[in-house]
Scaffold this active site. Structure first.
Site, mmCIF file in Angstrom:
data_model
loop_
_atom_site.group_PDB
_atom_site.id
_atom_site.type_symbol
_atom_site.label_atom_id
_atom_site.label_comp_id
_atom_site.label_asym_id
_atom_site.label_seq_id
_atom_site.Cartn_x
_atom_site.Cartn_y
_atom_site.Cartn_z
ATOM 1 N N HIS A 111 9.896 1.841 3.080
ATOM 2 C CA HIS A 111 8.748 2.443 2.405
ATOM 3 C C HIS A 111 7.875 3.135 3.457
ATOM 4 O O HIS A 111 8.108 3.051 4.650
ATOM 5 C CB HIS A 111 7.965 1.413 1.578
ATOM 6 C CG HIS A 111 7.331 0.306 2.346
ATOM 7 N ND1 HIS A 111 6.229 -0.399 1.889
ATOM 8 C CD2 HIS A 111 7.623 -0.218 3.555
ATOM 9 C CE1 HIS A 111 5.893 -1.308 2.779
ATOM 10 N NE2 HIS A 111 6.720 -1.221 3.796
ATOM 11 N N ASP A 185 10.070 -5.914 8.499
ATOM 12 C CA ASP A 185 9.001 -5.718 7.529
ATOM 13 C C ASP A 185 9.212 -6.740 6.413
ATOM 14 O O ASP A 185 10.108 -6.597 5.592
ATOM 15 C CB ASP A 185 9.075 -4.284 7.003
ATOM 16 C CG ASP A 185 8.121 -4.006 5.852
ATOM 17 O OD1 ASP A 185 7.464 -4.953 5.375
ATOM 18 O OD2 ASP A 185 8.050 -2.844 5.426
ATOM 19 N N GLN A 188 8.076 -7.666 1.209
ATOM 20 C CA GLN A 188 8.606 -8.095 -0.088
ATOM 21 C C GLN A 188 9.409 -9.390 -0.014
ATOM 22 O O GLN A 188 9.919 -9.854 -1.017
ATOM 23 C CB GLN A 188 9.505 -6.985 -0.654
ATOM 24 C CG GLN A 188 8.804 -5.664 -0.893
ATOM 25 C CD GLN A 188 7.771 -5.744 -1.997
ATOM 26 O OE1 GLN A 188 7.816 -6.646 -2.841
ATOM 27 N NE2 GLN A 188 6.824 -4.822 -1.997
ATOM 28 N N LYS A 211 1.092 -10.269 -1.289
ATOM 29 C CA LYS A 211 2.369 -10.274 -1.996
ATOM 30 C C LYS A 211 3.020 -11.655 -1.965
ATOM 31 O O LYS A 211 4.140 -11.843 -2.413
ATOM 32 C CB LYS A 211 3.304 -9.220 -1.395
ATOM 33 C CG LYS A 211 2.778 -7.804 -1.640
ATOM 34 C CD LYS A 211 3.698 -6.740 -1.132
ATOM 35 C CE LYS A 211 3.093 -5.360 -1.427
ATOM 36 N NZ LYS A 211 3.928 -4.245 -0.992
ATOM 37 N N CYS A 349 6.103 4.457 -3.023
ATOM 38 C CA CYS A 349 5.863 4.628 -1.573
ATOM 39 C C CYS A 349 7.183 4.706 -0.811
ATOM 40 O O CYS A 349 7.285 4.196 0.314
ATOM 41 C CB CYS A 349 4.982 3.513 -1.026
ATOM 42 S SG CYS A 349 3.352 3.444 -1.756
#
Length: 392
Positions: A111, A185, A188, A211, A349
């Site tokens: 993203h 990253d 998520q 998140k 994104c």
């Protein structure tokens, strides 16, 4: 007891919430923890010596200890609090990678937060291809590593747009074989999967609170201990120094030299409570419930005429992206919103992968462990109504 009972949002709203990849709802225990800080002992940390300040410092540092155990870091000082994943990646770009790496290697499913900071810093990057099912192409990855040894690999654990899971352990093994460092990253992933930074041999892990059922505006960056001395903070000031004269400044050790200014104290303390909440529920229970709902979602969507998937659910969790033939995703989003269904339509994104697929965006349904099959049933009814309206 349903998991939704832990979350006041579901008592106060009749919206079917299926936009968890954007942000998750917050359990009552997290909200109570934040209210308790502001209403009973609001004070700054690491400065004053009075009782409330000591309590604020103690609880703030408690979150660091909780997070250390949560991701199995070796030391507390490997955890630095930030505003979230975007700031964590920018921190690595500007405090470590800039002027050190000629090349960064990313995947095609990143993203914008893992694309734009590298471009703004004028660091070239290579993009690892994915196959027709949007799975990571390891052969292409190794070929890029051979041509770019000692690069920095910056890669998402779970795709923001499609829910595809990257095999982080296989990626770190290959990257380290060619002398590369790996930034993961985790925006998520922590909400869905246990992440063990030692087992996965991750060098840097960007972490999100909001998140992961915690408050917004908080996150962290994990940095493997042997890399801490290679990093110079891109911002300094109050709370980062050991001694200052007009001639020079001596910084504290990690993590304090990286946490300039007054931090989001309530947010950090609330994040700690969110992590403890997840630990109490147990990842095995969370994953079991999510796989059940995710599979049900996919099977029910498959029954809709003219649905277009861009991958199957193998090696995927959390998010499902799709389109309906000859219908704009945004039009579907507007109509299902009128029927009390919250999901996200657009490029999520992640414009580069959308352009690679030849589409403007998708309809994305993203679940959490508190979603139930009845949420999916309501979604399917709303989708069918919207499709009928848009085709007439």
């Amino acid at each position: 007891m349903m998991y939704k009972d832990y979350f006041p949002y579901f008592k106060n709203s009749n919206i079917v919430y299926l936009d968890n990849a954007a942000t998750t709802q917050k359990p009552q225990v997290v909200i109570d923890e934040i209210v308790n800080y502001y209403s009973s002992y609001c004070s700054n940390t690491h400065r004053s010596n009075h009782g409330n300040a000591n309590k604020a410092t103690q609880n703030y540092e408690h979150t660091r200890e909780v997070l250390k155990k949560f991701i199995n870091a070796k030391e507390k000082h490997e955890i630095i609090f930030t505003k979230g994943v975007t700031e964590s990646i920018n921190f690595i770009v500007n405090s470590y990678a800039k002027n050190r790496f000629k090349k960064v290697i990313i995947s095609s499913l990143e993203h914008h937060s893992n694309i734009v900071p590298w471009q703004i810093a004028n660091i070239d990057f290579e993009v690892v291809k994915c196959n027709e099912n949007l799975d990571f192409d390891y052969e292409d990855f190794e070929n890029i590593l051979k041509e770019n040894p000692n690069a920095l690999v910056s890669i998402t654990h779970i795709s923001n747009a499609f829910g595809k899971i990257h095999g982080i352990k296989r990626i770190t093994n290959l990257a380290h074989k060619y002398g590369a460092k790996v930034l993961v990253d985790g925006a998520q992933s922590l909400t869905h999967k246990k992440t063990d930074v030692q087992d996965l041999d991750i060098d840097f892990l960007a972490i999100s609170s909001h998140k992961t059922f915690g408050p917004t505006g908080v996150g962290a960056i994990y940095i493997k201990e042997n890399l801490l001395n290679d990093i110079l903070p891109y911002q300094t000031g109050g709370a980062t120094i050991n001694d200052v004269t007009y001639e020079r400044s001596i910084l504290l050790d990690s993590p304090f030299k990286f946490e300039a200014g007054t931090q989001n104290i309530a947010g950090v303390i609330g994040f700690g409570k969110a992590i403890e909440f997840i630990e109490e529920l147990g990842y095995e229970n969370i994953e079991k419930k999510e796989i059940e709902i995710y599979t049900y979602l996919y099977e029910e969507l498959l029954k809709i005429d003219d649905i277009i998937f861009y991958s199957d659910i193998k090696n995927s969790i959390g998010s499902l992206s799709f389109n309906i033939k000859n219908i704009m995703a945004e039009d579907v989003g507007i109509l299902v919103d009128k029927m009390s269904i919250a999901l996200r339509c657009g490029h999520h994104c992640a414009q580069p992968i959308m352009k690679s697929l030849g589409i403007e965006g998708t309809i994305r349904v993203s679940i959490a462990f508190y979603n139930e099959k009845e949420d999916i049933d309501k979604l399917i009814i709303a989708l069918k109504k919207a499709i009928t309206m848009l085709k007439d």
